[in-house]
Design a protein around this motif. Structure first.
Motif, PDB file in Angstrom:
ATOM      1  N   PRO A  84      -4.453   4.533  -5.254  1.00 57.21           N
ATOM      2  CA  PRO A  84      -2.998   4.390  -5.130  1.00 57.21           C
ATOM      3  C   PRO A  84      -2.556   3.046  -4.570  1.00 57.21           C
ATOM      4  N   ASP A  85      -3.385   2.422  -3.746  1.00 57.43           N
ATOM      5  CA  ASP A  85      -2.987   1.143  -3.149  1.00 57.43           C
ATOM      6  C   ASP A  85      -2.910   0.037  -4.190  1.00 57.43           C
ATOM      7  N   LEU A  86      -3.565   0.213  -5.334  1.00 58.21           N
ATOM      8  CA  LEU A  86      -3.440  -0.745  -6.436  1.00 58.21           C
ATOM      9  C   LEU A  86      -2.130  -0.546  -7.182  1.00 58.21           C
ATOM     10  N   ILE A  87      -1.655   0.687  -7.221  1.00 55.60           N
ATOM     11  CA  ILE A  87      -0.453   1.021  -7.995  1.00 55.60           C
ATOM     12  C   ILE A  87       0.813   0.672  -7.216  1.00 55.60           C
ATOM     13  N   TYR A  88       0.879   1.086  -5.974  1.00 54.20           N
ATOM     14  CA  TYR A  88       1.977   0.656  -5.101  1.00 54.20           C
ATOM     15  C   TYR A  88       1.477   0.619  -3.664  1.00 54.20           C
ATOM     16  N   SER A  89       1.967  -0.347  -2.931  1.00 49.90           N
ATOM     17  CA  SER A  89       1.446  -0.611  -1.592  1.00 49.90           C
ATOM     18  C   SER A  89       1.987   0.357  -0.547  1.00 49.90           C
ATOM     19  N   ALA A  90       1.313   0.376   0.591  1.00 49.06           N
ATOM     20  CA  ALA A  90       1.808   1.162   1.718  1.00 49.06           C
ATOM     21  C   ALA A  90       3.165   0.639   2.174  1.00 49.06           C
ATOM     22  N   GLN A  91       3.370  -0.669   2.037  1.00 50.39           N
ATOM     23  CA  GLN A  91       4.650  -1.256   2.416  1.00 50.39           C
ATOM     24  C   GLN A  91       5.777  -0.723   1.537  1.00 50.39           C
ATOM     25  N   ALA A  92       5.494  -0.518   0.244  1.00 45.20           N
ATOM     26  CA  ALA A  92       6.502   0.053  -0.656  1.00 45.20           C
ATOM     27  C   ALA A  92       6.899   1.453  -0.206  1.00 45.20           C
ATOM     28  N   VAL A  93       5.919   2.215   0.271  1.00 45.71           N
ATOM     29  CA  VAL A  93       6.221   3.566   0.766  1.00 45.71           C
ATOM     30  C   VAL A  93       7.110   3.481   1.996  1.00 45.71           C
ATOM     31  N   LYS A  94       6.800   2.546   2.900  1.00 43.84           N
ATOM     32  CA  LYS A  94       7.575   2.403   4.130  1.00 43.84           C
ATOM     33  C   LYS A  94       9.009   1.939   3.850  1.00 43.84           C
ATOM     34  N   GLU A  95       9.187   1.201   2.755  1.00 45.02           N
ATOM     35  CA  GLU A  95      10.518   0.699   2.398  1.00 45.02           C
ATOM     36  C   GLU A  95      11.215   1.591   1.374  1.00 45.02           C
ATOM     37  N   PHE A  96      10.705   2.791   1.194  1.00 42.87           N
ATOM     38  CA  PHE A  96      11.182   3.710   0.156  1.00 42.87           C
ATOM     39  C   PHE A  96      12.687   3.943   0.225  1.00 42.87           C
ATOM     40  N   THR A  97      13.229   4.044   1.433  1.00 42.31           N
ATOM     41  CA  THR A  97      14.659   4.356   1.597  1.00 42.31           C
ATOM     42  C   THR A  97      15.527   3.124   1.853  1.00 42.31           C
ATOM     43  N   THR A  98      14.895   1.953   1.939  1.00 43.60           N
ATOM     44  CA  THR A  98      15.676   0.755   2.277  1.00 43.60           C
ATOM     45  C   THR A  98      15.653  -0.315   1.198  1.00 43.60           C
ATOM     46  N   ASN A  99      14.739  -0.218   0.259  1.00 39.86           N
ATOM     47  CA  ASN A  99      14.597  -1.232  -0.791  1.00 39.86           C
ATOM     48  C   ASN A  99      14.493  -0.534  -2.138  1.00 39.86           C
ATOM     49  N   PHE A 100      15.420  -0.828  -3.060  1.00 38.59           N
ATOM     50  CA  PHE A 100      15.427  -0.108  -4.336  1.00 38.59           C
ATOM     51  C   PHE A 100      14.154  -0.344  -5.135  1.00 38.59           C
ATOM     52  N   PHE A 101      13.617  -1.556  -5.113  1.00 42.33           N
ATOM     53  CA  PHE A 101      12.415  -1.839  -5.899  1.00 42.33           C
ATOM     54  C   PHE A 101      11.211  -1.059  -5.364  1.00 42.33           C
ATOM     55  N   SER A 102      11.149  -0.900  -4.053  1.00 44.73           N
ATOM     56  CA  SER A 102      10.095  -0.066  -3.462  1.00 44.73           C
ATOM     57  C   SER A 102      10.310   1.395  -3.832  1.00 44.73           C
ATOM     58  N   PHE A 103      11.554   1.838  -3.739  1.00 40.29           N
ATOM     59  CA  PHE A 103      11.884   3.201  -4.160  1.00 40.29           C
ATOM     60  C   PHE A 103      11.492   3.422  -5.613  1.00 40.29           C
ATOM     61  N   HIS A 104      11.806   2.446  -6.458  1.00 39.62           N
ATOM     62  CA  HIS A 104      11.510   2.576  -7.891  1.00 39.62           C
ATOM     63  C   HIS A 104      10.020   2.738  -8.142  1.00 39.62           C
ATOM     64  N   THR A 105       9.209   1.849  -7.568  1.00 39.06           N
ATOM     65  CA  THR A 105       7.784   1.886  -7.892  1.00 39.06           C
ATOM     66  C   THR A 105       7.120   3.172  -7.396  1.00 39.06           C
ATOM     67  N   VAL A 106       7.530   3.642  -6.213  1.00 39.68           N
ATOM     68  CA  VAL A 106       6.960   4.890  -5.688  1.00 39.68           C
ATOM     69  C   VAL A 106       7.434   6.090  -6.510  1.00 39.68           C
ATOM     70  N   ALA A 107       8.732   6.169  -6.737  1.00 40.46           N
ATOM     71  CA  ALA A 107       9.291   7.299  -7.481  1.00 40.46           C
ATOM     72  C   ALA A 107       8.794   7.317  -8.917  1.00 40.46           C
ATOM     73  N   PHE A 108       8.775   6.157  -9.562  1.00 36.49           N
ATOM     74  CA  PHE A 108       8.372   6.073 -10.967  1.00 36.49           C
ATOM     75  C   PHE A 108       6.956   6.613 -11.173  1.00 36.49           C
ATOM     76  N   HIS A 109       6.040   6.169 -10.330  1.00 32.21           N
ATOM     77  CA  HIS A 109       4.646   6.577 -10.526  1.00 32.21           C
ATOM     78  C   HIS A 109       4.411   8.032 -10.127  1.00 32.21           C
ATOM     79  N   ASN A 110       5.152   8.517  -9.155  1.00 29.32           N
ATOM     80  CA  ASN A 110       5.031   9.929  -8.799  1.00 29.32           C
ATOM     81  C   ASN A 110       5.594  10.830  -9.897  1.00 29.32           C
TER      82      ASN A 110
END
Length: 254
Positions: free
Chosen positions: A115-141
């Motif tokens: 999973p760390d190759l697909i989206y970073s831990a930082q993207a998870v932490k920014e899930f509610t504050t950064n749309f691009f992080s939200f997108h990558t986490v939500a999209f792959h899930n």
């Protein structure tokens, strides 16, 4: 190289459990229904992927477009193929279905394994504050959930022959397009420009230093293409194995 960070363990692992529970419930409630009914959850979440991508493109345009957001990544295939599988009914329906299923299986396996190759831990932490992080986490899930729905609701019935060849040709065409765009735009689509896995990137740079950038780039693209073809084909057979298991289980329970 870390496959699972603590953040992924705390978020993705429960998400996968939730996906399996949802899939099991839908299998129990919709498993015997007509395929049109069984397709409804798949159609809904396919549309979610499209809406997520529309939001990503719109915000990227608003903020100043980043070429990395162009849909030439491997997972970008899932912007289109699940939606086509959901609503297209015609001569190539089974071809679309088998290709979509193979790509979904590949994304599920890779995200679950690394999973760390697909989206970073930082993207998870920014899930509610950064749309691009939200997108990558939500999209792959959501993509992972779609694969569980294909299995649980028996949405693709494999043909005896020909499907691996169709998948091979489709992925080869994708690789040609993605690799070409990666080098034309000097942007890392699907790792065709540089490698996100640090030890392998070191090897790539060593080869480039020894053989020159052009020869090294050609060799690298060929290797990545072969890996993509092998991985997606393997993912397809993983899906076939899982489907066979579920079919046997269903027969036993009946």
């Amino acid at each position: 190289m870390v496959l699972w960070t603590p953040t992924h363990l705390q978020t993705l692992l429960p998400a996968i459990v939730a996906m399996l529970v949802i899939a099991a419930i839908l299998r129990l409630t919709l498993g015997k229904k007509d395929r049109k009914i069984r397709m409804i959850p798949f159609q809904i979440f396919s549309c979610v992927l499209v809406l997520l991508e529309i939001g990503k493109q719109a915000i990227s345009l608003y903020k100043g477009y980043d070429l990395y957001n162009l849909p030439f990544h491997f997972c970008s295939i899932l912007i289109f193929m699940p939606a086509i599988m959901s609503f297209y009914r015609g001569k190539y329906e089974k071809t679309v279905s088998c290709i979509t299923t193979a790509v979904l299986a590949a994304v599920f396996i890779l995200t679950a394994a690394y999973p760390d190759l697909i989206y970073s831990a930082q993207a998870v932490k920014e899930f509610t504050t950064n749309f691009f992080s939200f997108h990558t986490v939500a999209f792959h899930n959501v993509a992972m959930l779609l694969f569980t729905l294909v299995l649980a609701l028996d949405l693709h019935e494999p043909e005896p022959k020909g499907e691996p060849k169709k998948i091979f040709v489709f992925i080869l065409c994708y690789c040609v397009i993605a690799a070409t765009m990666a080098h034309l735009l000097k942007t890392n689509y699907n790792n065709f420009y540089v490698c996100n896995i640090a030890p392998l990137e070191t090897v790539r740079l060593m080869v480039e230093a020894a053989l020159g950038s052009t020869v090294a780039a050609i060799l690298y693209v060929i290797i990545v293409t072969i890996l993509d073809l092998g991985f997606v084909t393997g993912a397809y057979w993983f899906y076939r194995l899982m489907r066979k298991f579920l079919t046997k289980e269903n027969k036993v329970s009946v």
